[in-house]
Scaffold this active site. Structure first.
Site, short mmCIF file in Angstrom:
data_model
loop_
_atom_site.label_atom_id
_atom_site.label_comp_id
_atom_site.label_asym_id
_atom_site.label_seq_id
_atom_site.Cartn_x
_atom_site.Cartn_y
_atom_site.Cartn_z
N ASP A 64 17.34 49.17 -96.88
CA ASP A 64 17.67 50.59 -96.88
C ASP A 64 16.81 51.34 -95.87
OD1 ASP A 64 18.66 53.10 -97.81
OD2 ASP A 64 16.90 53.29 -99.13
N ASP A 95 16.15 55.31 -95.78
CA ASP A 95 15.35 56.40 -96.34
C ASP A 95 14.45 55.92 -97.47
OD1 ASP A 95 16.30 58.60 -94.75
OD2 ASP A 95 18.21 58.37 -95.77
#
Lengths: 179, 179
Positions: free
Chosen positions: A12, A14
């Protein structure tokens, strides 16, 4: 199937590959002349420790041009990410639908920080359950719960009370787990 | 895993859900005052039937603002797509990395034509091998070959000689296969 024998890991952006929280805090401090740091948050979200009338500003920061392009890498991520790419088939998997400008800025971020990262391994998706990778490294329990492979929770203030998934506290932990 | 018992189908955009070829032909005809239609192509690509010195223009069309936003839906797709969504968990899976403006325009296209289509089920990815869906409907043999589920080839002039995958010639064929 891909002609690829390495295990596949989706990472991922963020709060995992990039330090989005620091970017929010920086914008907030700049606007209001504050000196909040991550240490002030402890287990709370930024929105929880600031005055209620200022909370709508956070969304505005994320909508402003440059916000997602200029986020710093998560501390310790750059070296370990490079090492992961040698051992695994790495995908960067990130949602971008909530903030319209973030598609191009997230793409630009990846190209700026990892110029040789292949376009083919960048995935924008709102539901990580769609990923056919062996591992997913994410800060979102909701996404990890939908994922069909082996999930790993990357620690963030907002997920401190989550206990369903193996937890990795930082990128040194990522190295210990995968390398 | 997702709390969802329906089978999952990923559908490509260009040349499947949207009629990208017609958009290219339209731009070309407009610039050069020609009347090319899809029928003229037979099994050939557009680039193969136009003068060599005009071929670079095609890429320019795709780079121009509006190109991806204004593409017409593939004939027959709208109704069948809606029916598929009732019976399957549908993802729209499209590459967007080659043309920087296309992220936002493809997203805008989806929102304009299917306003209630969930953000969570839009996937931008360059390698469809990363998709954990049961089916993939795509015009690209290269993508279908990398996909781990059941692949279906949507006919396009460029893939006429491909025989490795079950073939669907148009959206009426999609309905027959899946509904």
């Amino acid at each position: 199937m891909a002609d690829e024998t390495r295990k596949r890991i989706a990472i991922d952006m963020d709060e995992v590959l990039v330090d989005t929280l620091s970017q929010f805090i920086g914008e907030y401090n700049r606007e209001f002349g504050e000196c909040i740091s991550k240490d002030h948050l402890s287990r709370r979200k930024l929105a929880e420790i600031i005055p209620a009338d200022r909370r709508p500003r956070l969304r505005n920061y994320a909508l402003a041009p440059g916000f997602f392009r200029d986020i710093p890498p998560m501390p310790g991520s750059t070296e370990v990410f490079a090492e992961l790419r040698e051992r695994y088939e790495v995908f960067i998997a990130t949602a971008a639908m909530e903030f319209p400008t973030s598609f191009n800025e997230k793409y630009a971020w990846i190209k700026a920080h990892y110029p040789d990262f292949p376009d083919s391994h960048i995935v924008f998706c709102g539901d990580k359950g769609v990923l056919a990778t062996d591992f997913l490294l994410d800060d979102s329990p909701r996404q990890l719960a939908r994922f069909g492979g082996s999930p790993f929770l990357f620690s963030a203030p907002h997920n401190h009370d989550e206990h369903r998934f193996p937890r990795l506290d930082d990128w040194a932990d990522v190295r210990r787990q995968f390398l």
